[in-house]
Design a protein around this motif. Structure first.
Motif, PDB file in Angstrom:
ATOM      1  N   ALA A  20      14.663 -11.467   2.624  1.00 46.79           N
ATOM      2  CA  ALA A  20      14.821 -10.421   4.002  1.00 46.79           C
ATOM      3  C   ALA A  20      15.966  -9.268   3.252  1.00 46.79           C
ATOM      4  CB  ALA A  20      15.977 -10.805   5.679  1.00 46.79           C
ATOM      5  N   ASP A  21      17.025 -10.130   2.489  1.00 41.41           N
ATOM      6  CA  ASP A  21      18.600  -9.240   1.436  1.00 41.41           C
ATOM      7  C   ASP A  21      17.560  -8.737   0.801  1.00 41.41           C
ATOM      8  OD1 ASP A  21      20.328  -8.897   0.056  1.00 41.41           O
ATOM      9  OD2 ASP A  21      21.664  -9.354   1.576  1.00 41.41           O
ATOM     10  N   ALA A  22      16.532  -8.341   0.047  1.00 37.90           N
ATOM     11  CA  ALA A  22      16.374  -8.002  -1.168  1.00 37.90           C
ATOM     12  C   ALA A  22      15.311  -6.826  -0.571  1.00 37.90           C
ATOM     13  CB  ALA A  22      15.193  -8.402  -1.950  1.00 37.90           C
ATOM     14  N   ARG A  23      14.555  -7.181   1.002  1.00 39.50           N
ATOM     15  CA  ARG A  23      13.980  -5.504   1.553  1.00 39.50           C
ATOM     16  C   ARG A  23      14.857  -4.340   1.677  1.00 39.50           C
ATOM     17  NH1 ARG A  23      11.112  -9.415  -0.087  1.00 39.50           N
ATOM     18  NH2 ARG A  23       8.943 -10.083  -0.115  1.00 39.50           N
ATOM     19  N   TYR A  24      16.192  -5.142   2.675  1.00 35.88           N
ATOM     20  CA  TYR A  24      17.475  -4.076   2.676  1.00 35.88           C
ATOM     21  C   TYR A  24      17.689  -3.040   1.900  1.00 35.88           C
ATOM     22  CZ  TYR A  24      16.702  -6.500   7.274  1.00 35.88           C
ATOM     23  OH  TYR A  24      16.640  -7.236   8.949  1.00 35.88           O
ATOM     24  N   ARG A  25      17.646  -4.485   0.577  1.00 34.01           N
ATOM     25  CA  ARG A  25      18.441  -3.428  -0.862  1.00 34.01           C
ATOM     26  C   ARG A  25      17.495  -2.486  -0.976  1.00 34.01           C
ATOM     27  NH1 ARG A  25      23.594  -5.294  -0.475  1.00 34.01           N
ATOM     28  NH2 ARG A  25      24.388  -7.333  -0.081  1.00 34.01           N
ATOM     29  N   ALA A  26      16.314  -2.911  -1.004  1.00 36.45           N
ATOM     30  CA  ALA A  26      15.216  -2.362  -1.837  1.00 36.45           C
ATOM     31  C   ALA A  26      15.448  -0.681  -0.894  1.00 36.45           C
ATOM     32  CB  ALA A  26      13.776  -3.221  -2.056  1.00 36.45           C
TER      33      ALA A  26
ATOM     34  N   ALA B 173      21.618   5.770   2.875  1.00 40.54           N
ATOM     35  CA  ALA B 173      22.069   6.114   3.856  1.00 40.54           C
ATOM     36  C   ALA B 173      21.162   5.368   5.022  1.00 40.54           C
ATOM     37  CB  ALA B 173      22.921   7.942   4.710  1.00 40.54           C
ATOM     38  N   CYS B 174      20.255   4.538   4.237  1.00 40.07           N
ATOM     39  CA  CYS B 174      19.081   4.011   5.654  1.00 40.07           C
ATOM     40  C   CYS B 174      20.706   3.299   6.733  1.00 40.07           C
ATOM     41  CB  CYS B 174      18.122   2.999   4.900  1.00 40.07           C
ATOM     42  SG  CYS B 174      17.475   2.631   6.268  1.00 40.07           S
ATOM     43  N   GLY B 175      20.190   3.816   7.786  1.00 35.37           N
ATOM     44  CA  GLY B 175      21.193   2.839   9.040  1.00 35.37           C
ATOM     45  C   GLY B 175      20.873   1.580   9.283  1.00 35.37           C
ATOM     46  N   ASP B 176      19.245   1.530   9.415  1.00 30.07           N
ATOM     47  CA  ASP B 176      18.380   0.320   9.631  1.00 30.07           C
ATOM     48  C   ASP B 176      18.613   0.095   8.674  1.00 30.07           C
ATOM     49  OD1 ASP B 176      17.459   0.988  12.050  1.00 30.07           O
ATOM     50  OD2 ASP B 176      15.868   2.503  11.342  1.00 30.07           O
ATOM     51  N   ALA B 177      18.459  -0.269   7.066  1.00 31.52           N
ATOM     52  CA  ALA B 177      18.755  -0.966   6.144  1.00 31.52           C
ATOM     53  C   ALA B 177      19.981  -2.173   6.885  1.00 31.52           C
ATOM     54  CB  ALA B 177      18.644  -0.497   5.238  1.00 31.52           C
ATOM     55  N   TRP B 178      20.813  -1.266   6.441  1.00 36.57           N
ATOM     56  CA  TRP B 178      22.565  -1.344   7.014  1.00 36.57           C
ATOM     57  C   TRP B 178      22.691  -2.326   7.729  1.00 36.57           C
ATOM     58  CZ3 TRP B 178      25.650  -1.534   2.814  1.00 36.57           C
ATOM     59  CH2 TRP B 178      25.836  -0.642   1.692  1.00 36.57           C
TER      60      TRP B 178
ATOM     61  N   LEU C 284      15.940   3.689  -2.110  1.00 36.13           N
ATOM     62  CA  LEU C 284      15.351   4.681  -1.765  1.00 36.13           C
ATOM     63  C   LEU C 284      16.029   5.107  -1.507  1.00 36.13           C
ATOM     64  CD1 LEU C 284      11.854   2.546  -0.746  1.00 36.13           C
ATOM     65  CD2 LEU C 284      12.104   4.236  -2.662  1.00 36.13           C
ATOM     66  N   HIS C 285      16.748   4.657   0.129  1.00 37.52           N
ATOM     67  CA  HIS C 285      18.029   5.711   1.544  1.00 37.52           C
ATOM     68  C   HIS C 285      19.149   5.352   1.331  1.00 37.52           C
ATOM     69  CE1 HIS C 285      18.904   8.575   4.082  1.00 37.52           C
ATOM     70  NE2 HIS C 285      18.257   7.801   5.009  1.00 37.52           N
TER      71      HIS C 285
ATOM     72  N   LEU D  75       0.516  -1.601  -0.264  1.00 37.73           N
ATOM     73  CA  LEU D  75      -0.077  -0.035   0.262  1.00 37.73           C
ATOM     74  C   LEU D  75       0.733   1.503  -0.406  1.00 37.73           C
ATOM     75  CD1 LEU D  75      -2.311  -1.483   2.404  1.00 37.73           C
ATOM     76  CD2 LEU D  75      -2.725  -1.125   0.237  1.00 37.73           C
ATOM     77  N   ALA D  76       2.530   1.246   0.539  1.00 35.75           N
ATOM     78  CA  ALA D  76       2.964   1.837   0.755  1.00 35.75           C
ATOM     79  C   ALA D  76       4.194   1.703   0.557  1.00 35.75           C
ATOM     80  CB  ALA D  76       2.809   2.798   2.218  1.00 35.75           C
ATOM     81  N   PRO D  77       4.948   1.600  -0.693  1.00 38.44           N
ATOM     82  CA  PRO D  77       6.134   1.236  -1.155  1.00 38.44           C
ATOM     83  C   PRO D  77       7.201   2.116  -1.091  1.00 38.44           C
ATOM     84  CG  PRO D  77       4.739   0.634  -3.020  1.00 38.44           C
ATOM     85  CD  PRO D  77       3.769   1.578  -2.837  1.00 38.44           C
ATOM     86  N   ASP D  78       7.126   3.549  -0.938  1.00 42.39           N
ATOM     87  CA  ASP D  78       8.120   4.360  -0.458  1.00 42.39           C
ATOM     88  C   ASP D  78       8.000   3.733   0.746  1.00 42.39           C
ATOM     89  OD1 ASP D  78       8.762   3.868  -3.262  1.00 42.39           O
ATOM     90  OD2 ASP D  78       7.384   6.909  -2.653  1.00 42.39           O
ATOM     91  N   PHE D  79       7.099   3.298   2.133  1.00 39.15           N
ATOM     92  CA  PHE D  79       6.937   4.001   3.354  1.00 39.15           C
ATOM     93  C   PHE D  79       8.334   2.532   3.777  1.00 39.15           C
ATOM     94  CE2 PHE D  79       4.908   2.413   7.272  1.00 39.15           C
ATOM     95  CZ  PHE D  79       6.080   4.024   8.515  1.00 39.15           C
ATOM     96  N   LEU D  80       9.322   3.602   4.252  1.00 46.01           N
ATOM     97  CA  LEU D  80      10.793   2.537   5.059  1.00 46.01           C
ATOM     98  C   LEU D  80      10.323   1.914   6.141  1.00 46.01           C
ATOM     99  CD1 LEU D  80      13.663   5.483   3.813  1.00 46.01           C
ATOM    100  CD2 LEU D  80      13.727   2.560   3.212  1.00 46.01           C
TER     101      LEU D  80
END
Length: 484
Positions: free
Chosen positions: A127-133, A140-145, A137-138, A103-108
């Motif tokens: 999971a790897d694919a979601r973090y890299r997605a 420098a997204c610390g939570d993804a790293w 988007l961002h 519903l909100a693809p850009d909602f990190l």
């Protein structure tokens, strides 16, 4: 806006929830819903108030009602998924978070939490694919790293190291993102054998984390002294078997506690519940009722009081025993309540996860912890914390050795079957060979060791020797000969 307007009532209910006035919050939110029965946000906030009061079934009913009333809105699905994940229903959490993401693809936040839930379910490629997605988007997204780095069995690449180094040179990064990326860069540098660089970036990340909230080792030492003194005077339990359903796993973080839980959870009689907040919340409820902190009322509590609190804990955790008779509670910091447990849940068993102190301490230093202040931001604080933890557990084990077992990680590596048999016997469980193949268990694992416990025992986990004299402050604090 009048005081009885539904939106005013909703905001008033939120304030009552934050002030821990849960009954009043629910009453106010119900008044809002009486006027606007289709008010999805009020149902979501009602669920939050019910959860805070320990009424989990009602809370999830309210959160699901919010989704039913606003099925095309991302936030109710995200809220439902977040709470399902926190309460261990990982598969249902994935479904809800996937809906929020659709519903909100850009909602990190939904994308990150979906990645976390997939990790906990053992779906590491997804999971790897979601973090890299999220990084698309961002960048420098610390939570993804953080999510990528916490899949510890999957090394990050040289490209990732370059991306992190580039991102960290930016001046527009929020401190939480910078800190998380620093820990991730430390992991990739260690994975690639760049040990001095790994130490430097981890040192910087820990300094930034400590600046947010500084751990006071001296104050904690005094607090441990007070807990030891208060726990020495607790009354004899009325029912010595109360809590036999529970196996607490305590110790230092990064010492093998998730591994020991995975072994126990492979047993057909044990549900692995991971890191539960219930023990602390039961004691907080009692503190709120008495209007005193724990250390002020602990000595005045009678045997009947402790039995009541033990039963309250068992009531709150009953969902973990719906299909199996026993459950684990693996919150490492519960070691501080080892004395309290003797009065509150005397029938419970406590497994004290131990690993070589230098390796465990260094592993803590490499791990970003989110509950601040935290002891793991300096090597000297880590050593002081280890001393406090070990002296407390030594006293409590000496007082009741039948309740507490020191389970050593290195002993498990040396003689897996022997140690697993002894661990099961201590817990009053018959040996089952399925526990030897613990890594094949399919349960949700909600800690930073989620990837590691899904592989057979690894005997090459020691890393401290690579850092030589850089770890001398930790060695000195632990009483280990330094390299200098």
């Amino acid at each position: 806006m009048t005081p009885e307007h539904p939106e005013a009532l909703r905001l008033y209910g939120i304030l009552h929830t934050r002030a821990q006035r849960h009954a009043e919050a629910q009453t106010i939110l119900q008044r809002a819903l009486a006027q606007w029965p289709d008010y999805a946000l009020a149902y979501s906030d009602l669920g939050n108030a019910q959860q805070a009061a320990g009424e989990l079934d009602a809370a999830f009913a309210s959160w699901r009602q919010a989704c039913a009333l606003a099925p095309k809105a991302a936030m109710p699905w995200f809220n439902l998924g977040r709470n399902l994940q926190q309460h261990g229903d990982t598969d249902a959490a994935i479904d809800a978070l996937q809906q929020a993401h659709a519903l909100a693809p850009d909602f990190l936040p939904a994308l990150i939490l979906l990645g976390d839930a997939l990790v906990h379910a053992g779906r590491f490629d997804d999971a790897d694919a979601r973090y890299r997605a999220a990084l698309t988007l961002h960048p420098a997204c610390g939570d993804a790293w953080r999510g990528l780095a916490n899949m510890k069995t999957r090394p990050l690449s040289e490209t990732n190291r370059e991306q992190l180094a580039t991102a960290l040179r930016r001046t527009d990064i929020n401190p939480p993102d910078r800190i998380a990326m620093g820990f991730a860069l430390g992991k990739v540098c260690e994975d690639q054998g760049h040990y001095e660089q790994a130490f430097a970036v981890l040192n910087a990340a820990n300094a930034q984390l400590r600046a947010l909230s500084t751990w006071q080792a001296g104050a904690f030492h005094t607090h441990v002294d007070a807990m030891l003194a208060a726990s020495a005077r607790l009354p004899t339990p009325t029912d010595a078997t109360l809590g036999h359903e529970v196996i607490f796993i305590v110790g230092l973080p990064r010492s093998g506690s998730t591994l020991f839980e995975q072994i126990l959870a492979a047993h057909p009689d044990v549900e692995g519940a991971s890191e539960l907040p219930d023990l602390e919340q039961v004691l907080s409820e009692e503190s709120a009722r008495r209007r005193q902190p724990l250390l002020q009322w602990i000595g005045a509590a009678s045997a009947d009081d402790w039995q009541r609190l033990g039963r309250r804990y068992l009531e709150r955790t009953a969902r973990w025993r719906r299909t199996k008779p026993r459950h684990t509670d693996k919150l490492p910091s519960n070691w501080l309540l080892g004395g309290v447990l003797a009065a509150m849940l005397p029938g419970a068993r406590i497994v004290d996860a131990r690993r070589d102190a230098l390796e465990a301490g260094w592993s803590c230093y490499k791990q970003q912890f989110y509950r601040l202040p935290h002891f793991a931001c300096t090597l000297t604080d880590i050593a002081a914390y280890i001393h406090d933890y070990e002296r407390a557990m030594a006293l409590w084990q000496a007082a009741a050795p039948q309740r507490i077992r020191i389970q050593r990680y290195e002993a498990l590596l040396a003689e897996p079957e022997c140690e697993i048999r002894a661990l099961l016997a201590f817990c009053g469980l018959p040996f089952d060979p399925v526990c030897l193949d613990y890594h094949q268990a399919t349960r949700s694992v909600r800690t930073a060791s989620a990837a590691q416990v899904r592989q057979p025992l690894q005997r090459d986990t020691a890393r401290a020797a690579h850092y030589g004299a850089l770890l001398d402050p930790l060695r000195f604090g632990l009483g280990i000969p330094t390299i200098k």
